[in-house]
Each structure stands twice: as C-alpha cells, then as structure tokens.
Write a protein that holds these residues in place. Sequence first.
Motif, PDB file in Angstrom:
ATOM      1  N   GLY A 191      64.640 -23.964  22.813  1.00  0.00           N
ATOM      2  CA  GLY A 191      64.890 -23.309  21.533  1.00  0.00           C
ATOM      3  C   GLY A 191      64.327 -24.117  20.380  1.00  0.00           C
ATOM      4  O   GLY A 191      64.841 -25.178  20.053  1.00  0.00           O
ATOM      5  N   LEU A 192      63.253 -23.627  19.772  1.00  0.00           N
ATOM      6  CA  LEU A 192      62.617 -24.305  18.640  1.00  0.00           C
ATOM      7  C   LEU A 192      62.646 -23.377  17.430  1.00  0.00           C
ATOM      8  O   LEU A 192      62.709 -22.155  17.596  1.00  0.00           O
ATOM      9  N   PRO A 193      62.580 -23.913  16.224  1.00  0.00           N
ATOM     10  CA  PRO A 193      62.719 -23.070  15.037  1.00  0.00           C
ATOM     11  C   PRO A 193      61.570 -22.079  14.829  1.00  0.00           C
ATOM     12  O   PRO A 193      61.757 -21.045  14.203  1.00  0.00           O
ATOM     13  N   ASP A 194      60.398 -22.380  15.374  1.00  0.00           N
ATOM     14  CA  ASP A 194      59.246 -21.509  15.150  1.00  0.00           C
ATOM     15  C   ASP A 194      58.662 -20.948  16.445  1.00  0.00           C
ATOM     16  O   ASP A 194      57.496 -20.581  16.519  1.00  0.00           O
ATOM     17  N   GLY A 195      59.468 -20.872  17.476  1.00  0.00           N
ATOM     18  CA  GLY A 195      59.031 -20.344  18.761  1.00  0.00           C
ATOM     19  C   GLY A 195      59.918 -20.895  19.855  1.00  0.00           C
ATOM     20  O   GLY A 195      61.048 -21.311  19.606  1.00  0.00           O
ATOM     21  N   THR A 196      59.383 -20.911  21.063  1.00  0.00           N
ATOM     22  CA  THR A 196      60.145 -21.452  22.186  1.00  0.00           C
ATOM     23  C   THR A 196      59.326 -22.523  22.879  1.00  0.00           C
ATOM     24  O   THR A 196      58.106 -22.617  22.697  1.00  0.00           O
ATOM     25  N   GLY A 197      59.997 -23.305  23.680  1.00  0.00           N
ATOM     26  CA  GLY A 197      59.300 -24.290  24.492  1.00  0.00           C
ATOM     27  C   GLY A 197      58.332 -23.619  25.448  1.00  0.00           C
ATOM     28  O   GLY A 197      57.291 -24.186  25.797  1.00  0.00           O
ATOM     29  N   MET A 198      58.658 -22.398  25.866  1.00  0.00           N
ATOM     30  CA  MET A 198      57.749 -21.664  26.753  1.00  0.00           C
ATOM     31  C   MET A 198      56.474 -21.272  26.008  1.00  0.00           C
ATOM     32  O   MET A 198      55.375 -21.351  26.555  1.00  0.00           O
ATOM     33  N   ASP A 199      56.618 -20.870  24.734  1.00  0.00           N
ATOM     34  CA  ASP A 199      55.432 -20.601  23.910  1.00  0.00           C
ATOM     35  C   ASP A 199      54.595 -21.876  23.802  1.00  0.00           C
ATOM     36  O   ASP A 199      53.367 -21.839  23.910  1.00  0.00           O
ATOM     37  N   LEU A 200      55.277 -22.989  23.584  1.00  0.00           N
ATOM     38  CA  LEU A 200      54.595 -24.268  23.436  1.00  0.00           C
ATOM     39  C   LEU A 200      53.788 -24.611  24.677  1.00  0.00           C
ATOM     40  O   LEU A 200      52.602 -24.919  24.594  1.00  0.00           O
ATOM     41  N   VAL A 201      54.414 -24.569  25.834  1.00  0.00           N
ATOM     42  CA  VAL A 201      53.722 -25.008  27.048  1.00  0.00           C
ATOM     43  C   VAL A 201      52.571 -24.052  27.388  1.00  0.00           C
ATOM     44  O   VAL A 201      51.518 -24.491  27.868  1.00  0.00           O
ATOM     45  N   ARG A 202      52.721 -22.776  27.107  1.00  0.00           N
ATOM     46  CA  ARG A 202      51.608 -21.834  27.335  1.00  0.00           C
ATOM     47  C   ARG A 202      50.405 -22.219  26.469  1.00  0.00           C
ATOM     48  O   ARG A 202      49.266 -22.198  26.936  1.00  0.00           O
ATOM     49  N   LEU A 229      58.098 -35.859  22.775  1.00  0.00           N
ATOM     50  CA  LEU A 229      59.437 -35.286  22.797  1.00  0.00           C
ATOM     51  C   LEU A 229      59.500 -34.182  21.746  1.00  0.00           C
ATOM     52  O   LEU A 229      59.273 -34.436  20.570  1.00  0.00           O
ATOM     53  N   VAL A 230      59.793 -32.968  22.183  1.00  0.00           N
ATOM     54  CA  VAL A 230      59.880 -31.830  21.275  1.00  0.00           C
ATOM     55  C   VAL A 230      61.342 -31.383  21.248  1.00  0.00           C
ATOM     56  O   VAL A 230      61.846 -30.798  22.205  1.00  0.00           O
ATOM     57  N   GLU A 231      62.017 -31.697  20.147  1.00  0.00           N
ATOM     58  CA  GLU A 231      63.453 -31.429  19.999  1.00  0.00           C
ATOM     59  C   GLU A 231      63.744 -31.211  18.522  1.00  0.00           C
ATOM     60  O   GLU A 231      63.459 -32.082  17.705  1.00  0.00           O
ATOM     61  N   ASP A 232      64.305 -30.049  18.188  1.00  0.00           N
ATOM     62  CA  ASP A 232      64.549 -29.742  16.774  1.00  0.00           C
ATOM     63  C   ASP A 232      65.873 -30.287  16.252  1.00  0.00           C
ATOM     64  O   ASP A 232      66.072 -30.354  15.047  1.00  0.00           O
ATOM     65  N   HIS A 233      66.766 -30.691  17.111  1.00  0.00           N
ATOM     66  CA  HIS A 233      68.044 -31.263  16.671  1.00  0.00           C
ATOM     67  C   HIS A 233      67.827 -32.760  16.447  1.00  0.00           C
ATOM     68  O   HIS A 233      67.593 -33.518  17.398  1.00  0.00           O
ATOM     69  N   ALA A 234      67.879 -33.184  15.195  1.00  0.00           N
ATOM     70  CA  ALA A 234      67.499 -34.547  14.818  1.00  0.00           C
ATOM     71  C   ALA A 234      68.298 -35.621  15.554  1.00  0.00           C
ATOM     72  O   ALA A 234      67.727 -36.614  16.022  1.00  0.00           O
ATOM     73  N   ALA A 267      58.448 -34.395  17.844  1.00  0.00           N
ATOM     74  CA  ALA A 267      58.109 -33.219  17.052  1.00  0.00           C
ATOM     75  C   ALA A 267      59.345 -32.336  16.996  1.00  0.00           C
ATOM     76  O   ALA A 267      60.059 -32.203  17.987  1.00  0.00           O
ATOM     77  N   ALA A 268      59.596 -31.730  15.831  1.00  0.00           N
ATOM     78  CA  ALA A 268      60.783 -30.888  15.660  1.00  0.00           C
ATOM     79  C   ALA A 268      60.446 -29.398  15.676  1.00  0.00           C
ATOM     80  O   ALA A 268      61.327 -28.569  15.523  1.00  0.00           O
ATOM     81  N   SER A 269      59.171 -29.079  15.863  1.00  0.00           N
ATOM     82  CA  SER A 269      58.773 -27.671  15.871  1.00  0.00           C
ATOM     83  C   SER A 269      57.594 -27.475  16.808  1.00  0.00           C
ATOM     84  O   SER A 269      56.898 -28.427  17.172  1.00  0.00           O
ATOM     85  N   LEU A 270      57.346 -26.230  17.149  1.00  0.00           N
ATOM     86  CA  LEU A 270      56.215 -25.875  17.986  1.00  0.00           C
ATOM     87  C   LEU A 270      54.911 -26.284  17.295  1.00  0.00           C
ATOM     88  O   LEU A 270      54.036 -26.899  17.910  1.00  0.00           O
ATOM     89  N   ALA A 271      54.779 -25.954  16.010  1.00  0.00           N
ATOM     90  CA  ALA A 271      53.552 -26.264  15.267  1.00  0.00           C
ATOM     91  C   ALA A 271      53.281 -27.768  15.237  1.00  0.00           C
ATOM     92  O   ALA A 271      52.150 -28.211  15.475  1.00  0.00           O
ATOM     93  N   ASN A 272      54.317 -28.569  14.958  1.00  0.00           N
ATOM     94  CA  ASN A 272      54.147 -30.020  14.906  1.00  0.00           C
ATOM     95  C   ASN A 272      53.804 -30.578  16.284  1.00  0.00           C
ATOM     96  O   ASN A 272      52.976 -31.485  16.410  1.00  0.00           O
ATOM     97  N   ALA A 273      54.419 -30.029  17.333  1.00  0.00           N
ATOM     98  CA  ALA A 273      54.135 -30.482  18.698  1.00  0.00           C
ATOM     99  C   ALA A 273      52.685 -30.205  19.072  1.00  0.00           C
ATOM    100  O   ALA A 273      52.010 -31.057  19.662  1.00  0.00           O
TER     101      ALA A 273
END
Length: 154
Positions: free
Chosen positions: A85-96, A37-42, A62-68
């Motif tokens: 919407g993540l603090p250090d990128g986007t979910g789209m950046d993550l999945v790529r 689960l990747v969600e920055d809102h605690a 994970a609360a950030s792209l890097a942690n995920a």
Amino acid sequence: GKGATFRLTLPAIHSPQPQSSTPPAIDAPRRELEILLVEDHADTADVISRLLRGCGHRVRSAASLANALELARSNQFDIILSDIGLPDGTGMDLVRQLRQFTQAPAVALTGFGMEEDVARCIEAGFTTHLTKPVNFQRLEMILQQTANGHPTQG
C-alpha cells in the motif's frame, strides 16, 4: 475522602550498546546488500532501515512509488523490499514498472497475507512475499536467500 491515589515511577535507562551489529541468532550476512526500502509509514521505514543497517546493509528509502522508481533508475540495488500500500499506487504497480529496467529480486512486505494476495504479488513480479508483522531475523534470512538466488516464501 474515598478513593485511591496511585503513583507509578518508571526509571529511564539508556539502551545498552550491543556487542555486535548483528542481531542475536543471525550469522553475519554473507554479503552486504544494497537495499531499496519502499515504505510510506515513516516510523516503520525508520525502524526497518536501522535494523538492516545494523546488519551491515546499505539502505535507501522511498515513501512513494514515484520516488522508488526515481531511486531505482539512478542506483543499482541487490534487492527491493516494498510495502504493497503506497500513497500513489501499489507495490505491485511498482514491481511491474521496475521489471522494465531491472531484474533485482523484490520482496513484498505487507499486511495483506491471504493466499490470493500472495499469488497476486508473485504474479506481479515479486520474488517473495512476507506478511507483517515479520520477525526481523526471518526477514534477514529471506533477504540473504533471495539476493543469492534462492527465494523462499515467508
């Protein structure tokens, strides 16, 4: 001496213990899923994690792209559930980036629900797109279908 005084008393009660860990109207999951689960809102992450665990799933948050990315490299997940919407990128950046080393299905869970938002998510590599607020019973059904190779759009 004019005016009114109101007193409101609300009783404090403990939530009743559920009879089973499965929410009403959902059959027990066909299988227990390993979910990232990747969600920055605690608070949101906490609620979703608790609900998913209540259905028998194992959840890592994970609360950030890097942690995920770190968690995904060191663990094997059946499915990835990510905010956009993540603090250090986007979910789209993550999945790529995830697609470079895992083909685990990914579900976008986001407030962005326009047709072009859905198309961008799918193009980036998400399997399914759900718009917040999402009905939890619907989410569980989508997770099971997606993990079993039958993704549907929310």
